[in-house]
Enzyme design. Structure first.
Site, short mmCIF file in Angstrom:
data_model
loop_
_atom_site.label_atom_id
_atom_site.label_comp_id
_atom_site.label_asym_id
_atom_site.label_seq_id
_atom_site.Cartn_x
_atom_site.Cartn_y
_atom_site.Cartn_z
N GLY A 149 0.81 -1.21 0.00
CA GLY A 149 0.00 0.00 0.00
C GLY A 149 0.84 1.26 0.00
CB CYS A 150 1.48 3.74 2.65
SG CYS A 150 -0.26 4.16 2.99
CB VAL A 151 5.81 0.49 1.38
CG1 VAL A 151 7.16 0.17 0.74
CG2 VAL A 151 5.98 0.63 2.89
CB SER A 154 6.10 6.07 -0.56
OG SER A 154 5.02 6.47 0.26
#
Length: 211
Positions: A149-151, A154
Site C-alpha cells: 500500500g503506502c510503501v 511512495s
C-alpha cells in the site's frame, strides 16, 4: 516463478539500479495503529519494525536525511477523501490519537521531517520531494508499512520524482504475506532496487557499487 522471471527478463525488466550518494531514509507509516494487529497491523510488520530500529540508528550515525510519514486526518473529518471512503477506519487516525503516533522505538529526532498525509504516497501533496532535493538526496532507502500500500505508492512516486528508491525487504511489512511478496517482486522489476537492510547499508558504505 522461474518462467515469470524469464518473461520479465526477456522483456527488459529488472535491471540493476545502482545506489548513488547522497542517501536519505524514508520510514513510511510505522505508527502504533499499523503495529497493532487489532487495528491495521499483523503479518510481518512487527519484525519489520524491529529491523528498522537498527536501520534508523545507522542512518543517523551516517548523517543521512531522515523522513517519517504518518496518516493524519482532521479531527472533524473535513479532509475525508477517496482513500478514507474505501477504508473508512482511516478516519480514526487523528493528530492526537495513539494509533496515529509513530511507534516509540522509531520516534523522530530533531531535524528529521515528519510528513502528515491523507493518501497512500508520502510524496503526494507533501513537502517531502522538496525537502529531500534541498538536501541533495539521490537514493532513498525505504522502510515502513504496508508493503503493498503506502510503501509501494511512495516508492513509485519517489522514482517518478527522480530519486533512486531502495526497498529494504526486511524493513517493510504487510498484514498479509502474499501481497507483501508480490509487491516486492513488482517493485524490483519496475521501480526500485530491493534488498535486505544489511546489504544496502554495506553497499552505501562502499559507494553504492553492486557486484
Amino acid at each position: 516463478m522461474n518462467s515469470e522471471l524469464d518473461t520479465y527478463a526477456r522483456q527488459g525488466f529488472g535491471a540493476d539500479l545502482p545506489l548513488k550518494p547522497p542517501y536519505g531514509l524514508l520510514i513510511v507509516d510505522f505508527v502504533n495503529g499499523f503495529a497493532d494487529p487489532a487495528v491495521f497491523g499483523g503479518g510481518n510488520i512487527p519484525a519489520a519494525i524491529d529491523r528498522t530500529v537498527g536501520l534508523l540508528r545507522a542512518a543517523r550515525e551516517r548523517g543521512w536525511a531522515v523522513a517519517h510519514s504518518r496518516i493524519v486526518y482532521a479531527d472533524d473529518g473535513a479532509d475525508h477523501n477517496i482513500f478514507s471512503l474505501k477504508v473508512p477506519a482511516m478516519l480514526t487516525l487523528k493528530e492526537r490519537e495513539h494509533r496515529s503516533a509513530i511507534v516509540p522505538e522509531l520516534a523522530p529526532a530533531a531535524g528529521e521531517l515528519v510528513v502528515r498525509k491523507t493518501v497512500p504516497s508520502a510524496f503526494f501533496g507533501t513537502p517531502l520531494t522538496q525537502w529531500l532535493t534541498q538536501r541533495g538526496v539521490q537514493t532513498v532507502l525505504v522502510a515502513g508499512a504496508v508493503t503493498s500500500g503506502c510503501v509501494r505508492a511512495s516508492v513509485v512516486d519517489a522514482m517518478s520524482w527522480g530519486f533512486r528508491p531502495v526497498v529494504l525487504s526486511d524493513c517493510v511489512g504487510d498484514r498479509a504475506i502474499a501481497p507483501h511478496d508480490a509487491s516486492l517482486f513488482d517493485m524490483a522489476q519496475k521501480y526500485a532496487a530491493v534488498m535486505k537492510r544489511d546489504e544496502a547499508l554495506a553497499l552505501a558504505a562502499d559507494g553504492g557499487r553492486q557486484g
